[in-house]
Design an enzyme around this catalytic site. Structure first.
Site, mmCIF file in Angstrom:
data_model
loop_
_atom_site.group_PDB
_atom_site.id
_atom_site.type_symbol
_atom_site.label_atom_id
_atom_site.label_comp_id
_atom_site.label_asym_id
_atom_site.label_seq_id
_atom_site.Cartn_x
_atom_site.Cartn_y
_atom_site.Cartn_z
ATOM 1 N N SER A 69 -27.706 -41.836 -36.190
ATOM 2 C CA SER A 69 -27.276 -43.052 -36.875
ATOM 3 C C SER A 69 -27.623 -44.297 -36.071
ATOM 4 O O SER A 69 -27.767 -44.265 -34.848
ATOM 5 C CB SER A 69 -25.764 -43.011 -37.111
ATOM 6 O OG SER A 69 -25.423 -41.915 -37.910
HETATM 7 N N1 SAH Z 1 -23.338 -38.094 -36.466
HETATM 8 C C1 SAH Z 1 -24.769 -38.130 -36.241
HETATM 9 C C2 SAH Z 1 -25.531 -38.397 -37.513
HETATM 10 C C3 SAH Z 1 -25.581 -37.201 -38.333
HETATM 11 S S1 SAH Z 1 -26.730 -37.221 -39.688
HETATM 12 C C4 SAH Z 1 -25.119 -39.175 -35.199
HETATM 13 O O1 SAH Z 1 -24.265 -39.568 -34.437
HETATM 14 O O2 SAH Z 1 -26.255 -39.585 -35.098
HETATM 15 C C5 SAH Z 1 -25.752 -36.280 -40.830
HETATM 16 C C6 SAH Z 1 -25.471 -34.854 -40.455
HETATM 17 O O3 SAH Z 1 -24.629 -34.325 -41.471
HETATM 18 C C7 SAH Z 1 -26.693 -33.975 -40.402
HETATM 19 O O4 SAH Z 1 -26.775 -33.329 -39.171
HETATM 20 C C8 SAH Z 1 -26.481 -32.978 -41.541
HETATM 21 O O5 SAH Z 1 -26.967 -31.687 -41.268
HETATM 22 C C9 SAH Z 1 -24.969 -32.970 -41.667
HETATM 23 N N2 SAH Z 1 -24.460 -32.528 -42.957
HETATM 24 C C10 SAH Z 1 -24.946 -32.806 -44.191
HETATM 25 N N3 SAH Z 1 -24.199 -32.226 -45.147
HETATM 26 C C11 SAH Z 1 -23.199 -31.550 -44.496
HETATM 27 C C12 SAH Z 1 -22.111 -30.746 -44.942
HETATM 28 N N4 SAH Z 1 -21.855 -30.496 -46.235
HETATM 29 N N5 SAH Z 1 -21.293 -30.222 -43.991
HETATM 30 C C13 SAH Z 1 -21.515 -30.443 -42.683
HETATM 31 N N6 SAH Z 1 -22.528 -31.196 -42.214
HETATM 32 C C14 SAH Z 1 -23.368 -31.743 -43.106
#
Ligand code: SAH
Length: 218
Positions: A69
């Site tokens: 992010s």
């Molecule tokens: N928190 C991270 C950004 C994550 S991007 C940071 O600090 O940069 C979003 C994440 O959500 C991805 O890794 C994706 O695999 C996960 N994700 C998407 N759908 C999901 C679900 N239903 N349950 C758990 N994780 C999920």
């Protein structure tokens, strides 16, 4: 100088200070959060090829179709979560590379984090251990279900965009707790803060955002 990833140049204090100043200009006020942005080595959360861009205020790819992010959004979400925080436990949905997790870790007692891509989770667990972060429990699974075992949570933060607010996350929110979650379809997502008051849920908009989708099912 070669091989010193902690060292000079792109990861220098000056580069990080520039990012912190930028976030302050954009309205981030929390000293605790700004300190974390300065201290957490974001270049260790991205591929080495992208390390030179790690302190730009932008989202970057981390492989497997996912992103790290944007620092401003991480700061904004953390600030909103902690502004009303009196408890101990945070549930995070969408662990990804663990940057958001690392920013929050010293500011709360315990983090429970759920990620659907196992491969990411394995790498992230290792990375956070190398950074001496130990107050995190990891679970591979579907974030729509939350993690009932350790609930209710004083704060819940979702770092992928949901089509609607997952009912199970509302159920796992402690009295007075708050849920920070992007809601809406691609191109029209709104960052929402939902506060669990005694008789009702209050919903506040924190502005437009752009996240990868919170995938439905495993
Ligand atoms: N928190 C991270 C950004 C994550 S991007 C940071 O600090 O940069 C979003 C994440 O959500 C991805 O890794 C994706 O695999 C996960 N994700 C998407 N759908 C999901 C679900 N239903 N349950 C758990 N994780 C999920």
């Amino acid at each position: 100088m070669s091989g010193d990833r902690q060292g000079i140049g792109m990861t220098s204090a000056r580069t990080r200070d520039r990012l912190v100043r930028r976030l302050m200009e954009q309205g981030i006020r929390s000293e605790a959060v700004l300190n974390q942005i300065r201290n957490v080595p974001r270049h260790l959360f991205v591929d080495e090829a992208l390390a030179s861009r790690a302190y730009e205020d932008t989202a970057l790819p981390i492989g497997l179709g996912q992103t790290i992010s944007q620092p401003f959004i991480v700061a904004r979400m953390t600030e909103a979560l902690l502004a009303g925080f009196e408890g101990e436990k945070v549930l995070e949905i969408g662990t990804g590379c663990g940057y958001q997790t690392a920013i929050m870790a010293p500011l709360v007692k315990q983090i429970y984090t759920v990620e659907r891509i196992r491969e990411l989770l394995t790498k992230t667990r290792q990375r956070l251990r190398e950074l001496d972060i130990y107050n995190v429990q990891f679970r591979p699974g579907d974030g729509w279900e939350g993690w009932p075992k350790y609930g209710p949570y004083d704060g819940i933060i979702v770092t992928a965009a949901a089509t609607t607010v997952p009912p199970k996350l509302l159920q796992q929110l402690a009295p007075g707790g708050r849920l920070i979650i992007p809601v809406g379809p691609k191109g029209r997502q709104d960052l929402c803060m939902i506060v669990n008051h005694p008789e009702r849920f209050e919903q506040v908009s924190l502005g437009p955002v752009s996240f990868v989708p919170l995938v439905q099912g495993k």
